[in-house]
Scaffold this active site. Structure first.
Site, PDB file in Angstrom:
ATOM      1  N   ASN A  32       0.818  -1.205   0.000  1.00  0.00           N
ATOM      2  CA  ASN A  32       0.000   0.000   0.000  1.00  0.00           C
ATOM      3  C   ASN A  32       0.856   1.261   0.000  1.00  0.00           C
ATOM      4  O   ASN A  32       1.810   1.356   0.761  1.00  0.00           O
ATOM      5  CB  ASN A  32      -0.909  -0.033   1.237  1.00  0.00           C
ATOM      6  CG  ASN A  32      -2.107   0.858   1.094  1.00  0.00           C
ATOM      7  OD1 ASN A  32      -1.978   2.039   0.816  1.00  0.00           O
ATOM      8  ND2 ASN A  32      -3.281   0.304   1.295  1.00  0.00           N
ATOM      9  N   GLN A  88     -13.973  -0.772   0.426  1.00  0.00           N
ATOM     10  CA  GLN A  88     -14.740   0.468   0.280  1.00  0.00           C
ATOM     11  C   GLN A  88     -15.328   0.399  -1.127  1.00  0.00           C
ATOM     12  O   GLN A  88     -14.619   0.619  -2.106  1.00  0.00           O
ATOM     13  CB  GLN A  88     -13.835   1.685   0.481  1.00  0.00           C
ATOM     14  CG  GLN A  88     -13.315   1.789   1.904  1.00  0.00           C
ATOM     15  CD  GLN A  88     -12.176   2.775   2.037  1.00  0.00           C
ATOM     16  OE1 GLN A  88     -11.098   2.551   1.499  1.00  0.00           O
ATOM     17  NE2 GLN A  88     -12.409   3.861   2.763  1.00  0.00           N
ATOM     18  N   THR A  96     -11.785   5.594  -3.377  1.00  0.00           N
ATOM     19  CA  THR A  96     -11.167   6.675  -4.154  1.00  0.00           C
ATOM     20  C   THR A  96     -10.440   6.150  -5.387  1.00  0.00           C
ATOM     21  O   THR A  96     -10.172   6.902  -6.310  1.00  0.00           O
ATOM     22  CB  THR A  96     -10.176   7.479  -3.296  1.00  0.00           C
ATOM     23  OG1 THR A  96      -9.188   6.594  -2.767  1.00  0.00           O
ATOM     24  CG2 THR A  96     -10.896   8.198  -2.159  1.00  0.00           C
ATOM     25  N   VAL A  97     -10.097   4.868  -5.391  1.00  0.00           N
ATOM     26  CA  VAL A  97      -9.454   4.247  -6.554  1.00  0.00           C
ATOM     27  C   VAL A  97     -10.519   3.440  -7.281  1.00  0.00           C
ATOM     28  O   VAL A  97     -11.201   2.613  -6.669  1.00  0.00           O
ATOM     29  CB  VAL A  97      -8.281   3.336  -6.130  1.00  0.00           C
ATOM     30  CG1 VAL A  97      -7.673   2.652  -7.342  1.00  0.00           C
ATOM     31  CG2 VAL A  97      -7.226   4.141  -5.386  1.00  0.00           C
ATOM     32  N   HIS A  99     -11.021   0.810  -8.844  1.00  0.00           N
ATOM     33  CA  HIS A  99     -10.644  -0.583  -9.109  1.00  0.00           C
ATOM     34  C   HIS A  99     -10.918  -1.314  -7.800  1.00  0.00           C
ATOM     35  O   HIS A  99     -10.427  -0.898  -6.742  1.00  0.00           O
ATOM     36  CB  HIS A  99      -9.154  -0.644  -9.450  1.00  0.00           C
ATOM     37  CG  HIS A  99      -8.677  -1.942 -10.019  1.00  0.00           C
ATOM     38  ND1 HIS A  99      -7.884  -1.990 -11.141  1.00  0.00           N
ATOM     39  CD2 HIS A  99      -8.852  -3.219  -9.634  1.00  0.00           C
ATOM     40  CE1 HIS A  99      -7.591  -3.251 -11.420  1.00  0.00           C
ATOM     41  NE2 HIS A  99      -8.168  -4.018 -10.504  1.00  0.00           N
ATOM     42  N   HIS A 101     -10.603  -3.394  -4.665  1.00  0.00           N
ATOM     43  CA  HIS A 101      -9.445  -3.867  -3.907  1.00  0.00           C
ATOM     44  C   HIS A 101      -9.875  -4.240  -2.495  1.00  0.00           C
ATOM     45  O   HIS A 101     -10.704  -3.589  -1.881  1.00  0.00           O
ATOM     46  CB  HIS A 101      -8.292  -2.860  -3.884  1.00  0.00           C
ATOM     47  CG  HIS A 101      -8.650  -1.469  -3.488  1.00  0.00           C
ATOM     48  ND1 HIS A 101      -9.414  -0.626  -4.278  1.00  0.00           N
ATOM     49  CD2 HIS A 101      -8.325  -0.753  -2.395  1.00  0.00           C
ATOM     50  CE1 HIS A 101      -9.545   0.547  -3.668  1.00  0.00           C
ATOM     51  NE2 HIS A 101      -8.899   0.492  -2.518  1.00  0.00           N
ATOM     52  N   HIS A 103      -8.590  -4.746   1.218  1.00  0.00           N
ATOM     53  CA  HIS A 103      -7.520  -4.376   2.152  1.00  0.00           C
ATOM     54  C   HIS A 103      -7.339  -5.486   3.176  1.00  0.00           C
ATOM     55  O   HIS A 103      -8.314  -5.981   3.735  1.00  0.00           O
ATOM     56  CB  HIS A 103      -7.885  -3.093   2.923  1.00  0.00           C
ATOM     57  CG  HIS A 103      -7.992  -1.881   2.081  1.00  0.00           C
ATOM     58  ND1 HIS A 103      -6.936  -1.037   1.859  1.00  0.00           N
ATOM     59  CD2 HIS A 103      -9.047  -1.348   1.409  1.00  0.00           C
ATOM     60  CE1 HIS A 103      -7.327  -0.033   1.084  1.00  0.00           C
ATOM     61  NE2 HIS A 103      -8.608  -0.207   0.795  1.00  0.00           N
TER      62      HIS A 103
END
Length: 159
Positions: A32, A88, A96-97, A99, A101, A103
């Site tokens: 990250n 998220q 905010t990205v 794609h 993902h 975490h």
């Protein structure tokens, strides 16, 4: 034959191949840029999809099977007592990205400055990005923990 470096698409960004610490048939493990705690990593599908609902069943299976295998190893490596998995999924959830993902966040007692059950406060705090070298070093350290991972090539044949 001419080789060119392949950057990893991650939503509206591109990640350097040195940030990869794990690769399977359908997903990639990335360190990250702005970890919440040491050992905070992400698993992304190789195919660029924005939301959870866009994942195919085989991608979903591979991502969560990989997370299941990685979690205890990362937890032990970073001397954590628990593991938080977080997604998220969409703008209003804090994504905010663009794609999908997942975490993986190793946790210890009192690791956040915020009160218990207010993890979102810490997660949304401004965090400074790490250098390319710091991220590459962590990815190299983590990659040896996953010998069954497919080898990731930063180059593709451009013939």
């Amino acid at each position: 034959t001419k080789l060119k470096m392949v950057m990893i698409p991650f939503g509206q960004y591109f990640c350097h191949p040195s940030q990869v610490f794990f690769k399977s048939k359908k997903c990639i493990g990335l360190v990250n840029l702005k970890p919440v705690v040491p050992g905070h990593v992400m698993i992304i599908p190789k195919r660029k999809v924005q939301k959870f609902e866009d994942l195919r069943p085989d991608e979903l299976d591979d991502i969560f099977t990989s997370a299941h295998m990685m979690s205890p190893i990362i937890q032990q490596k970073f001397e954590a007592t628990s593991m938080m998995l977080a997604v998220q999924d969409g703008k209003d959830a804090g994504q905010t990205v663009h794609h999908f993902h997942l975490h993986l966040i190793p946790r210890r007692p009192d690791d956040f400055l915020a009160k218990k059950n207010e993890d979102h406060v810490r997660i949304e705090m401004k965090r400074d990005p790490r250098s390319e070298k710091q991220m590459a070093d962590e990815a190299a350290m983590l990659s040896v923990l996953f010998p069954e991972s497919e080898k990731f090539s930063a180059y593709e044949d451009d013939s």
